[in-house]
Scaffold this active site. Structure first.
Site, PDB file in Angstrom:
ATOM      1  N   LYS A   1      -2.124  -2.895   7.969  1.00 48.14           N
ATOM      2  CA  LYS A   1      -3.317  -2.540   8.734  1.00 48.14           C
ATOM      3  C   LYS A   1      -3.418  -3.414   9.971  1.00 48.14           C
ATOM      4  CE  LYS A   1      -6.192  -0.758   4.970  1.00 48.14           C
ATOM      5  NZ  LYS A   1      -7.452  -0.926   4.216  1.00 48.14           N
TER       6      LYS A   1
ATOM      7  N   HIS B   1      -2.390   2.829  -5.863  1.00 40.98           N
ATOM      8  CA  HIS B   1      -3.116   1.590  -5.574  1.00 40.98           C
ATOM      9  C   HIS B   1      -3.298   0.726  -6.826  1.00 40.98           C
ATOM     10  CE1 HIS B   1      -4.637  -0.020  -1.866  1.00 40.98           C
ATOM     11  NE2 HIS B   1      -5.703  -0.515  -2.453  1.00 40.98           N
TER      12      HIS B   1
ATOM     13  N   TYR C   1      -9.800 -10.238  -7.087  1.00 33.80           N
ATOM     14  CA  TYR C   1      -8.878 -10.175  -8.223  1.00 33.80           C
ATOM     15  C   TYR C   1      -9.127 -11.304  -9.219  1.00 33.80           C
ATOM     16  CZ  TYR C   1      -6.448  -6.663  -5.516  1.00 33.80           C
ATOM     17  OH  TYR C   1      -6.149  -5.524  -4.811  1.00 33.80           O
TER      18      TYR C   1
ATOM     19  N   ARG D   1      -0.731  -1.896  -6.920  1.00 31.58           N
ATOM     20  CA  ARG D   1      -1.071  -2.989  -5.994  1.00 31.58           C
ATOM     21  C   ARG D   1      -2.068  -3.951  -6.661  1.00 31.58           C
ATOM     22  NH1 ARG D   1      -1.230  -4.384  -0.528  1.00 31.58           N
ATOM     23  NH2 ARG D   1      -3.242  -4.973   0.364  1.00 31.58           N
TER      24      ARG D   1
ATOM     25  N   ARG E   1       0.857  -1.186   0.000  1.00 26.32           N
ATOM     26  CA  ARG E   1       0.000   0.000   0.000  1.00 26.32           C
ATOM     27  C   ARG E   1       0.893   1.237   0.000  1.00 26.32           C
ATOM     28  NH1 ARG E   1      -2.058  -3.539   3.946  1.00 26.32           N
ATOM     29  NH2 ARG E   1      -4.157  -4.332   3.477  1.00 26.32           N
TER      30      ARG E   1
ATOM     31  N   HIS F   1      -3.787  -9.236   3.324  1.00 27.72           N
ATOM     32  CA  HIS F   1      -5.236  -9.270   3.529  1.00 27.72           C
ATOM     33  C   HIS F   1      -5.572 -10.212   4.681  1.00 27.72           C
ATOM     34  CE1 HIS F   1      -6.239  -7.960  -0.866  1.00 27.72           C
ATOM     35  NE2 HIS F   1      -5.998  -6.933  -0.070  1.00 27.72           N
TER      36      HIS F   1
END
Length: 310
Positions: A181, A250, A285, A253, A157, A276
């Site tokens: 995150k 992004h 995706y 990514r 990110r 994730h």
């Protein structure tokens, strides 16, 4: 207890008991302050299911996106859960409120390999043509190229890259420690020889080995190369190559994930590399993996067995 006092207690809880990062705390503040504006004079026990329902309806009427409304409600749920847990209220009013907020599925915007090649070819050509290797312009150009190369090579990110510390990257091996995150840590490697060579050049011209600076990516003032600066840098090169796409960090990514899927890489490996928490996030995706889809339809679809024109 007045709502404003309860919110101050909640802020303390988030900062010192839950140890949320500064970015999350700022986001919480925006949403919780908006709620406070609507119920400033209320005591916490006066806020019931009907008040919450009215507030959600107001969010809808302000034309917020579903994703934004869900985020604002999630913050409020965390707030009322805290009040219930600390026995400041008897029952969380959200327990009686049924909300069904479904976001439209928007496929991620990607760059195909030709578009990425066009950007990188333009930048490496500029680098070759640059005669003043000691100049600031050359240093910043190398910085820009390594920024884009890492975005594409690792799928990180933009916030993770901008906040990357020198101590978290091994210049020799290309190993990068990412804090994603939820303060989750993951390791990802740069494996391409050309990118590793550029990484070493960047390290040398910015004197990173002496670790005078904290951050890996630096601006012209030797300060942190911010997320917004990275976005503006990409916009500049987008104009220079006359691309009609609005190129964002992004997108690299998304392209990282999609192109790996097209090469047959297992989605769980990609999930791990992207950081994730849930496989369902990564599986989006598969919906933009047109190369694999074409291969399946071309080889497996039963229409191939039906011939009428011979």
């Amino acid at each position: 207890m007045q709502l404003i006092d309860a919110i101050e207690n909640f802020r303390f809880h988030c900062k010192y008991e839950k140890n949320l990062n500064l970015k999350t705390l700022r986001a919480y503040d925006i949403d919780i302050n908006q709620f406070l504006e609507n119920f400033f004079s209320y005591k916490i026990k006066e806020i019931s299911k009907s008040e919450l329902k009215e507030y959600v309806e107001k969010l809808y009427s302000n034309d917020y996106k579903i994703k934004t409304i869900k985020r604002k409600i999630a913050v409020l749920k965390a707030f009322f859960n805290y009040l219930e847990f600390d026995e400041l209220i008897e029952l969380n009013p959200f327990r009686k409120l049924r909300l069904s907020l479904k976001e439209p599925t928007i496929l991620p915007k990607t760059l195909d390999l030709k578009e990425i090649k066009l950007i990188l070819k333009y930048l490496y050509t500029l680098k070759k043509q640059h005669f003043k290797k000691e100049s600031l312009d050359y240093k910043l150009l190398v910085r820009d190229i390594i920024t884009i190369e890492i975005l594409f090579s690792t799928g990180v990110r933009v916030s993770e890259l901008s906040n990357l510390k020198i101590k978290d990257i091994n210049i020799r091996t290309g190993n990068i420690k990412i804090f994603g995150k939820g303060s989750k840590e993951r390791i990802i490697q740069i494996c391409d020889f050309e990118v590793l060579t550029l990484l070493k050049e960047y390290s040398k011209i910015f004197d990173l080995e002496n670790k005078v600076h904290e951050y890996f990516l630096l601006n012209r003032l030797n300060k942190n190369f911010s997320e917004q600066s990275i976005r503006l840098m990409l916009k500049k090169y987008q104009k220079n190559i006359n691309s009609s796409k609005n190129i964002t960090p992004h997108m690299f990514r998304h392209s990282f994930a999609t192109l790996l899927l097209e090469e047959g890489v297992d989605v769980r490996y990609i999930q791990n590399m992207l950081g994730h928490a849930s496989i369902s996030t990564t599986q989006i995706y598969t919906k933009v993996n047109t190369k694999h889809q074409r291969k399946i339809l071309n080889t497996k679809h039963p229409r191939k067995s039906l011939i009428f024109t011979s």
